[in-house]
Design a protein around this motif. Structure first.
Motif, PDB file in Angstrom:
ATOM      1  N   SER A  81       0.835  -1.195   0.000  1.00 18.87           N
ATOM      2  CA  SER A  81       0.000   0.000   0.000  1.00 18.87           C
ATOM      3  C   SER A  81       0.870   1.245   0.000  1.00 18.87           C
ATOM      4  O   SER A  81       2.018   1.226   0.443  1.00 18.87           O
ATOM      5  CB  SER A  81      -0.926   0.020   1.218  1.00 18.87           C
ATOM      6  N   PHE A  82       0.313   2.306  -0.549  1.00 19.11           N
ATOM      7  CA  PHE A  82       0.910   3.633  -0.510  1.00 19.11           C
ATOM      8  C   PHE A  82      -0.162   4.589   0.014  1.00 19.11           C
ATOM      9  O   PHE A  82      -1.090   4.932  -0.727  1.00 19.11           O
ATOM     10  CB  PHE A  82       1.349   4.100  -1.904  1.00 19.11           C
ATOM     11  N   ALA A  83      -0.062   4.956   1.293  1.00 27.13           N
ATOM     12  CA  ALA A  83      -1.064   5.857   1.889  1.00 27.13           C
ATOM     13  C   ALA A  83      -2.457   5.296   1.618  1.00 27.13           C
ATOM     14  O   ALA A  83      -2.787   4.205   2.085  1.00 27.13           O
ATOM     15  CB  ALA A  83      -0.894   7.263   1.348  1.00 27.13           C
ATOM     16  N   ALA A  84      -3.285   6.010   0.844  1.00 30.26           N
ATOM     17  CA  ALA A  84      -4.660   5.566   0.585  1.00 30.26           C
ATOM     18  C   ALA A  84      -4.760   4.584  -0.576  1.00 30.26           C
ATOM     19  O   ALA A  84      -5.864   4.180  -0.953  1.00 30.26           O
ATOM     20  CB  ALA A  84      -5.543   6.785   0.310  1.00 30.26           C
ATOM     21  N   TRP A  85      -3.631   4.201  -1.142  1.00 27.99           N
ATOM     22  CA  TRP A  85      -3.616   3.286  -2.293  1.00 27.99           C
ATOM     23  C   TRP A  85      -3.269   1.881  -1.819  1.00 27.99           C
ATOM     24  O   TRP A  85      -2.217   1.663  -1.222  1.00 27.99           O
ATOM     25  CB  TRP A  85      -2.609   3.758  -3.333  1.00 27.99           C
TER      26      TRP A  85
ATOM     27  N   PRO B 288      -8.682   6.500  -4.043  1.00 23.89           N
ATOM     28  CA  PRO B 288      -9.849   7.356  -4.256  1.00 23.89           C
ATOM     29  C   PRO B 288      -9.964   7.892  -5.679  1.00 23.89           C
ATOM     30  O   PRO B 288     -11.078   8.130  -6.169  1.00 23.89           O
ATOM     31  CB  PRO B 288      -9.609   8.500  -3.251  1.00 23.89           C
ATOM     32  N   ALA B 289      -8.843   8.081  -6.347  1.00 24.74           N
ATOM     33  CA  ALA B 289      -8.883   8.671  -7.692  1.00 24.74           C
ATOM     34  C   ALA B 289      -8.998   7.641  -8.798  1.00 24.74           C
ATOM     35  O   ALA B 289      -9.161   8.004  -9.966  1.00 24.74           O
ATOM     36  CB  ALA B 289      -7.640   9.531  -7.912  1.00 24.74           C
ATOM     37  N   GLY B 290      -8.887   6.345  -8.481  1.00 27.50           N
ATOM     38  CA  GLY B 290      -8.989   5.313  -9.511  1.00 27.50           C
ATOM     39  C   GLY B 290      -7.993   4.192  -9.286  1.00 27.50           C
ATOM     40  O   GLY B 290      -7.559   3.939  -8.153  1.00 27.50           O
ATOM     41  N   THR B 291      -7.619   3.528 -10.370  1.00 29.62           N
ATOM     42  CA  THR B 291      -6.678   2.400 -10.311  1.00 29.62           C
ATOM     43  C   THR B 291      -5.449   2.719 -11.152  1.00 29.62           C
ATOM     44  O   THR B 291      -5.569   3.154 -12.296  1.00 29.62           O
ATOM     45  CB  THR B 291      -7.339   1.104 -10.815  1.00 29.62           C
ATOM     46  N   VAL B 292      -4.290   2.473 -10.562  1.00 31.03           N
ATOM     47  CA  VAL B 292      -3.020   2.719 -11.246  1.00 31.03           C
ATOM     48  C   VAL B 292      -2.175   1.456 -11.163  1.00 31.03           C
ATOM     49  O   VAL B 292      -2.102   0.819 -10.107  1.00 31.03           O
ATOM     50  CB  VAL B 292      -2.264   3.907 -10.609  1.00 31.03           C
TER      51      VAL B 292
ATOM     52  N   LEU C 294      -3.193   9.314 -11.968  1.00 30.12           N
ATOM     53  CA  LEU C 294      -1.734   9.223 -11.977  1.00 30.12           C
ATOM     54  C   LEU C 294      -1.104  10.324 -11.128  1.00 30.12           C
ATOM     55  O   LEU C 294      -0.133  10.082 -10.406  1.00 30.12           O
ATOM     56  CB  LEU C 294      -1.223   9.313 -13.416  1.00 30.12           C
ATOM     57  N   GLN C 295      -1.648  11.517 -11.213  1.00 30.98           N
ATOM     58  CA  GLN C 295      -1.101  12.627 -10.433  1.00 30.98           C
ATOM     59  C   GLN C 295      -1.228  12.349  -8.934  1.00 30.98           C
ATOM     60  O   GLN C 295      -0.272  12.547  -8.170  1.00 30.98           O
ATOM     61  CB  GLN C 295      -1.843  13.913 -10.800  1.00 30.98           C
ATOM     62  N   ALA C 296      -2.391  11.862  -8.526  1.00 31.32           N
ATOM     63  CA  ALA C 296      -2.601  11.570  -7.104  1.00 31.32           C
ATOM     64  C   ALA C 296      -1.702  10.431  -6.641  1.00 31.32           C
ATOM     65  O   ALA C 296      -1.102  10.483  -5.557  1.00 31.32           O
ATOM     66  CB  ALA C 296      -4.070  11.233  -6.862  1.00 31.32           C
ATOM     67  N   PHE C 297      -1.594   9.386  -7.453  1.00 27.02           N
ATOM     68  CA  PHE C 297      -0.767   8.241  -7.077  1.00 27.02           C
ATOM     69  C   PHE C 297       0.705   8.634  -7.019  1.00 27.02           C
ATOM     70  O   PHE C 297       1.426   8.260  -6.083  1.00 27.02           O
ATOM     71  CB  PHE C 297      -0.966   7.109  -8.085  1.00 27.02           C
ATOM     72  N   ALA C 298       1.176   9.379  -8.010  1.00 32.34           N
ATOM     73  CA  ALA C 298       2.592   9.754  -8.061  1.00 32.34           C
ATOM     74  C   ALA C 298       2.991  10.583  -6.845  1.00 32.34           C
ATOM     75  O   ALA C 298       4.079  10.395  -6.285  1.00 32.34           O
ATOM     76  CB  ALA C 298       2.884  10.513  -9.355  1.00 32.34           C
ATOM     77  N   ARG C 299       2.126  11.499  -6.422  1.00 34.37           N
ATOM     78  CA  ARG C 299       2.462  12.337  -5.268  1.00 34.37           C
ATOM     79  C   ARG C 299       2.675  11.512  -4.002  1.00 34.37           C
ATOM     80  O   ARG C 299       3.529  11.827  -3.179  1.00 34.37           O
ATOM     81  CB  ARG C 299       1.346  13.363  -5.023  1.00 34.37           C
ATOM     82  N   GLU C 300       1.915  10.424  -3.869  1.00 35.05           N
ATOM     83  CA  GLU C 300       1.976   9.642  -2.640  1.00 35.05           C
ATOM     84  C   GLU C 300       2.887   8.426  -2.739  1.00 35.05           C
ATOM     85  O   GLU C 300       3.322   7.895  -1.716  1.00 35.05           O
ATOM     86  CB  GLU C 300       0.560   9.186  -2.248  1.00 35.05           C
ATOM     87  N   ALA C 301       3.188   7.970  -3.964  1.00 31.88           N
ATOM     88  CA  ALA C 301       3.906   6.700  -4.107  1.00 31.88           C
ATOM     89  C   ALA C 301       5.339   6.823  -4.591  1.00 31.88           C
ATOM     90  O   ALA C 301       6.174   5.962  -4.286  1.00 31.88           O
ATOM     91  CB  ALA C 301       3.131   5.774  -5.067  1.00 31.88           C
ATOM     92  N   LEU C 302       5.663   7.878  -5.357  1.00 32.98           N
ATOM     93  CA  LEU C 302       7.001   7.945  -5.959  1.00 32.98           C
ATOM     94  C   LEU C 302       8.102   7.958  -4.910  1.00 32.98           C
ATOM     95  O   LEU C 302       9.156   7.343  -5.097  1.00 32.98           O
ATOM     96  CB  LEU C 302       7.119   9.171  -6.861  1.00 32.98           C
ATOM     97  N   GLY C 303       7.875   8.663  -3.810  1.00 32.26           N
ATOM     98  CA  GLY C 303       8.894   8.711  -2.755  1.00 32.26           C
ATOM     99  C   GLY C 303       9.182   7.335  -2.191  1.00 32.26           C
ATOM    100  O   GLY C 303      10.349   6.957  -1.997  1.00 32.26           O
ATOM    101  N   GLU C 304       8.127   6.557  -1.903  1.00 33.47           N
ATOM    102  CA  GLU C 304       8.326   5.205  -1.363  1.00 33.47           C
ATOM    103  C   GLU C 304       8.895   4.266  -2.420  1.00 33.47           C
ATOM    104  O   GLU C 304       9.669   3.358  -2.095  1.00 33.47           O
ATOM    105  CB  GLU C 304       7.006   4.674  -0.815  1.00 33.47           C
ATOM    106  N   LEU C 305       8.517   4.466  -3.689  1.00 39.55           N
ATOM    107  CA  LEU C 305       9.121   3.661  -4.754  1.00 39.55           C
ATOM    108  C   LEU C 305      10.625   3.910  -4.828  1.00 39.55           C
ATOM    109  O   LEU C 305      11.416   2.969  -4.972  1.00 39.55           O
ATOM    110  CB  LEU C 305       8.473   3.997  -6.100  1.00 39.55           C
ATOM    111  N   ALA C 306      11.019   5.167  -4.717  1.00 42.57           N
ATOM    112  CA  ALA C 306      12.444   5.501  -4.736  1.00 42.57           C
ATOM    113  C   ALA C 306      13.168   4.867  -3.562  1.00 42.57           C
ATOM    114  O   ALA C 306      14.291   4.356  -3.707  1.00 42.57           O
ATOM    115  CB  ALA C 306      12.627   7.016  -4.720  1.00 42.57           C
ATOM    116  N   ALA C 307      12.535   4.864  -2.382  1.00 37.98           N
ATOM    117  CA  ALA C 307      13.156   4.245  -1.207  1.00 37.98           C
ATOM    118  C   ALA C 307      13.338   2.742  -1.416  1.00 37.98           C
ATOM    119  O   ALA C 307      14.363   2.165  -1.027  1.00 37.98           O
ATOM    120  CB  ALA C 307      12.306   4.515   0.034  1.00 37.98           C
ATOM    121  N   ALA C 308      12.337   2.092  -2.023  1.00 38.50           N
ATOM    122  CA  ALA C 308      12.452   0.651  -2.299  1.00 38.50           C
ATOM    123  C   ALA C 308      13.585   0.372  -3.283  1.00 38.50           C
ATOM    124  O   ALA C 308      14.335  -0.610  -3.130  1.00 38.50           O
ATOM    125  CB  ALA C 308      11.128   0.119  -2.852  1.00 38.50           C
ATOM    126  N   LEU C 309      13.741   1.242  -4.283  1.00 40.97           N
ATOM    127  CA  LEU C 309      14.827   1.075  -5.249  1.00 40.97           C
ATOM    128  C   LEU C 309      16.185   1.294  -4.595  1.00 40.97           C
ATOM    129  O   LEU C 309      17.160   0.589  -4.910  1.00 40.97           O
ATOM    130  CB  LEU C 309      14.633   2.030  -6.422  1.00 40.97           C
TER     131      LEU C 309
END
Length: 522
Positions: A341-345, A373-377, A500-515
């Protein structure tokens, strides 16, 4: 009869110079054998670059034709040529560091060419300049032109069909006419005709013209003709299929007709070129006088000194690269787990979509879908480690769709910016449209964002990613890199963009940490 004093005995100046230059060429080929074998591999598997097999024999034949002229010259080593050889060796090191094949191969061939003036002198190299430069045709270069030439071919065929009254509907590189559908694929780009025409056109110009202006004009002519001829060939193939009810000019006939047409075009090009042919050059002068024993020994020593210096220059970047690779050799296979999960995703089952990004031979590929909340990514991560000619982050074969894709089309490419806690991250954006499925079923329409991740940074450009990868290796951080692709397929492109905009704001940081955790596990 009295003996002739040793210092009066004459020896050909070529007796020591020729073995020295051959030895240097062989040494460079052995030192750069991996680069040479990469070129040979492309010649073997690609019809576009199969001409590479005949480049070296043609070059040697051209040198042999100049043997009388060469015999009249005295070889004189030029030690200053070691400086440009050093520059080329550094260029090879930089290209190999970022796994860019063509520049590394051009640098290797350049070293082979400069071996001649280094050992034999500038005057000798000038006498056989074209045969030496002809070796550059051995480099498999020009794949970057495939996509634009496919676009140009499709543009011309569609325009020509419209001019001749044939109704046509085009989507990307695919178009439909009343008799059927057609696609412009790699083989239709005309790159193979362009490469072959330019090589034989350059050879024709050298053999038939003495004027440099004439040679340049005909070589330019040999570049333009195959491009236009390929447009006409593609249009001819489509019209033959259309008028025959798709009974001819399809399947294998498609390729056969293309080569027959190309052969006719080249023949006509040569017939036209022969109208301005120049007479042959006058015969060469007398052979160079022999050298005395002392002079011959001094010439041999100079040639051997330059040979040793050139070998050291060629070997130096390899020593540096071997040291760098030694620290990377024990790397473990990458392990990457995307969060649940990423926050609300939250992770959900991936939606059924017939498209996936086309990134070849990654060390690791992970895909996971998230609902919020904004859809599926859906997030795709393609991770690259221990990069080489077959496995590399930045590759002309990588993309949202492959060059041979006939169903899915990429539209509206651009960039977007995401705010990650005050840090602006730029990603590429595009819309990927699926095939027609009839009037009752709407076409699939995805919005896709993607970008590179290298050594803790998000990057959007191919060159940026290459340079960042080189810097990472030099800092001892390895050559790890990744491509992140985010896709959404909501009811409208606007809704997909919002998701995509909503997901990127909440997920990109954690994706970078995983990488970063994956990179640290080397």
């Amino acid at each position: 009869m009295s003996a002739i004093p040793a210092d009066l005995r004459l020896a050909s100046p070529w007796r020591s110079a020729l073995p020295a230059v051959v030895a240097l060429v062989v040494a460079i080929a052995l030192i750069y054998r991996d680069t040479l074998m990469a070129m040979v591999d492309v010649w073997s598997r690609s019809d576009t670059f199969a001409h590479g097999w005949v480049v070296a024999p043609i070059s040697l034949w051209l040198v042999w034709r100049q043997r009388e002229r060469l015999a009249a010259l005295t070889p004189k080593p030029a030690p200053w040529v070691l400086l440009p050889m050093g520059v080329l060796a550094l260029a090879w090191f930089a290209a190999d560091l970022v796994v860019v094949n063509a520049p590394a191969q051009f640098a290797f061939v350049g070293l082979l060419i400069l071996a001649v003036p280094a050992v034999l002198g500038v005057e000798v190299a000038r006498a056989i300049l074209f045969p030496l430069l002809f070796l550059l045709f051995a480099v498999p270069f020009g794949e970057f032109t495939v996509q634009p030439m496919m676009e140009w071919t499709a543009d011309f065929v569609v325009l020509a069909l419209q001019w001749t009254g044939v109704p046509v509907y085009r989507t990307g590189l695919h178009f439909v006419i009343p008799s059927g559908s057609w696609s412009v694929i790699d083989e239709c780009s005309g790159v193979r005709y362009l490469m072959a025409s330019f090589m034989v056109g350059s050879l024709f110009a050298y053999l038939n013209y003495r004027s440099y202006k004439k040679r340049a004009v005909f070589m330019a002519f040999s570049l333009v003709v195959p491009v236009v001829a390929n447009w006409l060939r593609a249009y001819m193939i489509v019209m033959l299929g259309h008028l025959s009810g798709n009974r001819i000019a399809v399947g294998v006939d498609h390729i056969l007709y293309g080569w027959v047409f190309f052969g006719i075009v080249i023949f006509v090009m040569f017939v036209v070129g022969m109208r301005w042919a120049d007479p042959d050059e006058p015969p060469a002068g007398a052979p160079a006088p022999g050298l005395g024993a002392a002079a011959s020994q001094a010439a041999t020593q100079r040639a051997l000194a330059v040979l040793a210096g050139a070998a050291i220059v060629a070997l130096a970047p390899h020593a540096a690269l071997w040291g760098l690779q030694a620290s990377e050799r024990a790397q473990a296979a990458p392990q990457l787990q995307l969060p649940a999960s990423f926050a609300a995703w939250n992770a959900v089952e991936a939606p059924a979509i017939g498209w996936s990004p086309h990134f070849v031979n990654p060390s690791l590929a992970v895909t996971r879908s998230y609902s919020g909340p904004a859809g599926t990514v859906t997030a795709h991560v393609f991770y690259y480690r221990a990069q080489n000619a077959e496995r590399k982050l930045v590759n002309s074969l990588n993309g949202l769709v492959s060059h041979n894709e006939r169903q899915w089309t990429v539209k509206r490419p651009g960039t977007v910016t995401v705010d990650l806690g005050g840090q602006a991250v730029t990603l590429r954006s595009a819309e990927v449209v699926g095939p027609e499925r009839g009037s009752a079923v709407p076409r699939e329409h995805l919005v896709v964002w993607h970008g590179y991740w290298v050594d803790g940074r998000f990057l959007v450009g191919d060159l940026q990613a290459k340079l960042a990868g080189a810097a990472s290796r030099l800092r001892g951080h390895g050559d790890d890199g990744a491509v992140i692709v985010l896709q959404a397929a909501e009811a409208t492109p606007e809704a997909s963009t919002a998701a995509l905009q909503a997901f990127a704001r909440e997920a990109l940081g954690e994706l970078a940490a995983a990488l970063e955790r994956t990179q640290a596990q080397r």
